[in-house]
Design an enzyme around this catalytic site. Structure first.
Site, PDB file in Angstrom:
ATOM      1  N   ASP A  30      12.731   4.028  19.284  1.00 38.17           N
ATOM      2  CA  ASP A  30      13.354   3.414  18.103  1.00 38.17           C
ATOM      3  C   ASP A  30      14.763   3.035  18.339  1.00 38.17           C
ATOM      4  O   ASP A  30      15.521   3.917  17.805  1.00 38.17           O
ATOM      5  CB  ASP A  30      12.798   3.836  16.916  1.00 38.17           C
ATOM      6  CG  ASP A  30      13.054   3.085  15.823  1.00 38.17           C
ATOM      7  OD1 ASP A  30      13.429   1.903  15.950  1.00 38.17           O
ATOM      8  OD2 ASP A  30      13.074   3.343  14.625  1.00 38.17           O
ATOM      9  N   GLU A  58      12.222  -8.570  16.149  1.00 36.24           N
ATOM     10  CA  GLU A  58      12.230  -8.809  14.605  1.00 36.24           C
ATOM     11  C   GLU A  58      12.600 -10.303  14.143  1.00 36.24           C
ATOM     12  O   GLU A  58      13.702 -10.653  14.778  1.00 36.24           O
ATOM     13  CB  GLU A  58      12.735  -7.666  13.677  1.00 36.24           C
ATOM     14  CG  GLU A  58      12.461  -7.931  12.495  1.00 36.24           C
ATOM     15  CD  GLU A  58      12.513  -6.451  11.784  1.00 36.24           C
ATOM     16  OE1 GLU A  58      12.442  -6.258  10.508  1.00 36.24           O
ATOM     17  OE2 GLU A  58      12.797  -5.484  12.478  1.00 36.24           O
ATOM     18  N   LYS A  70       8.010  -8.536  15.200  1.00 34.98           N
ATOM     19  CA  LYS A  70       8.014  -7.708  13.914  1.00 34.98           C
ATOM     20  C   LYS A  70       8.304  -8.541  12.885  1.00 34.98           C
ATOM     21  O   LYS A  70       9.174  -9.136  12.744  1.00 34.98           O
ATOM     22  CB  LYS A  70       9.266  -6.815  14.201  1.00 34.98           C
ATOM     23  CG  LYS A  70       8.709  -5.600  15.300  1.00 34.98           C
ATOM     24  CD  LYS A  70      10.206  -4.634  15.077  1.00 34.98           C
ATOM     25  CE  LYS A  70       9.933  -3.798  13.861  1.00 34.98           C
ATOM     26  NZ  LYS A  70      11.128  -2.558  14.040  1.00 34.98           N
ATOM     27  N   THR A 123       5.849  -4.723  10.073  1.00 32.84           N
ATOM     28  CA  THR A 123       6.780  -3.475   9.880  1.00 32.84           C
ATOM     29  C   THR A 123       6.653  -3.334   8.011  1.00 32.84           C
ATOM     30  O   THR A 123       6.190  -4.065   7.533  1.00 32.84           O
ATOM     31  CB  THR A 123       8.011  -3.571  10.618  1.00 32.84           C
ATOM     32  OG1 THR A 123       8.803  -2.427  10.413  1.00 32.84           O
ATOM     33  CG2 THR A 123       8.794  -4.795  10.103  1.00 32.84           C
ATOM     34  N   PHE A 154       5.741   3.357   7.409  1.00 29.24           N
ATOM     35  CA  PHE A 154       6.930   4.103   7.559  1.00 29.24           C
ATOM     36  C   PHE A 154       6.731   5.427   6.960  1.00 29.24           C
ATOM     37  O   PHE A 154       7.198   5.623   5.748  1.00 29.24           O
ATOM     38  CB  PHE A 154       8.005   3.116   6.762  1.00 29.24           C
ATOM     39  CG  PHE A 154       8.772   2.293   7.563  1.00 29.24           C
ATOM     40  CD1 PHE A 154       8.222   1.594   8.604  1.00 29.24           C
ATOM     41  CD2 PHE A 154      10.223   1.849   7.164  1.00 29.24           C
ATOM     42  CE1 PHE A 154       8.860   0.542   9.144  1.00 29.24           C
ATOM     43  CE2 PHE A 154      10.857   0.593   8.070  1.00 29.24           C
ATOM     44  CZ  PHE A 154      10.252   0.263   9.124  1.00 29.24           C
TER      45      PHE A 154
END
Length: 320
Positions: free
Chosen positions: A18, A100, A136, A160, A182
């Site tokens: 990440d 994303e 994303k 996400t 998350f």
């Protein structure tokens, strides 16, 4: 010789870096990598990556045309920058990169679809197939519907900012490739292992959607999800895992999930909205996450606009 926790984790879970830091990706050798607007904004301000930023800005200026303002060019450049970083990462990892869409499109289904197609087209121009890219998208109802459409076109999606089981079920019903609960932010709010609950639900009912735990605060949270399909982990925590010795116990197992008594949740828009409104943590954290990524994008555009002005001043001075 005893293996460290990172090596053991890789035997039971696909490890994803990440980060937007290429050196960290090289160091820890993950299968996949993912970035987000906050990580891109931080990386874009590092001197080591200035040549990439400058090249993207110059290309964006050509693409936008002479009449475009610096603001318009910066807006175009940030979209291209995510792909530029993604291409660099794909030269290192054997698997996929997550790129994303603009967080400001989180409640715009058609806008999300359009930008996702643009991202895939940019990768294709460099000879990178869509099988190596995950788009994303925030786990709003509108984002999930966009992902559902994109998946039918062979554009694979990573949903996400996912905090509640209702978001996960809606994603699975939409047949998205991947969801990213998350974990750290959920545990910040209350001690509830939503990541495990989502994993077991998906395996119980044979959904093809994979679970990738994200947003970890410490390696203890990661250890509790050993065996998850994928885990996306920051360089700092990858370092800690690589230094820890001992036996890493597998916590999640698809075969065990099959035997669990888990009620199925019928999902439609009305159910999603009702459950989302009732889940204060998911409601507030999704809103907060979108706002945070939006702010990071606005900061990135300002950084790019400032750098573009510097480049133009340098070129004007050189031409005199």
């Amino acid at each position: 010789m005893a293996k460290n926790f990172l090596d053991q984790l890789k035997t039971m879970t696909t490890v994803v870096a990440d980060t937007g830091d290429f050196e960290a990706v090289k160091q820890f050798k993950p299968q996949d990598s993912t970035t987000n607007p906050s990580l891109l904004t931080a990386a874009a301000q590092l001197p080591a990556y200035q040549p990439i930023v400058d090249a993207v800005l110059q290309d964006a200026r050509k693409e936008a045309g002479d009449k475009a303002s610096d603001k318009d060019i910066a807006n175009l450049a940030f979209k291209n920058l995510a792909v530029a970083f993604g291409k660099k990462i794909l030269a290192i990892v054997p698997g996929r990169v997550s790129t994303e869409v603009d967080a400001r499109l989180s409640y715009d289904t058609e806008g999300t679809i359009k930008m996702a197609r643009e991202i895939i087209a940019k990768y294709a121009e460099s000879g990178i197939g869509r099988e190596r890219v995950l788009i994303k998208i925030a786990s709003t109802w509108e984002g999930i519907k966009a992902a559902e459409k994109l998946e039918t076109e062979g554009i694979h999606c990573n949903l996400t900012l996912l905090f509640g089981i209702h978001q996960a079920v809606a994603c699975a019903e939409a047949k998205v490739t991947l969801v990213s609960p998350f974990v750290g932010r959920i545990l910040d709010w209350y001690k509830k292992d939503t990541g495990t609950k989502i994993y077991n639900y998906f395996k119980k009912y044979d959904y093809k959607t994979q679970v990738m735990g994200a947003s970890f605060r410490n390696i203890g949270e990661i250890e509790q999800l050993a065996g998850c399909d994928l885990l996306t982990i920051s360089p700092q925590l990858l370092e800690e895992l690589s230094e820890k010795q001992g036996e890493l116990e597998r916590k999640l197992d698809a075969s065990k999930a099959k035997t669990m008594d888990i009620a199925r949740i019928p999902m439609d828009k009305a159910t999603f909205e009702k459950m989302h409104a009732a889940d204060r943590m998911a409601h507030d954290k999704l809103k907060e996450g979108i706002e945070g990524f939006t702010k990071a994008l606005e900061t990135l555009e300002q950084v790019l606009q400032k750098r573009l002005a510097e480049l133009e001043q340098t070129q004007t001075a050189a031409a005199r």
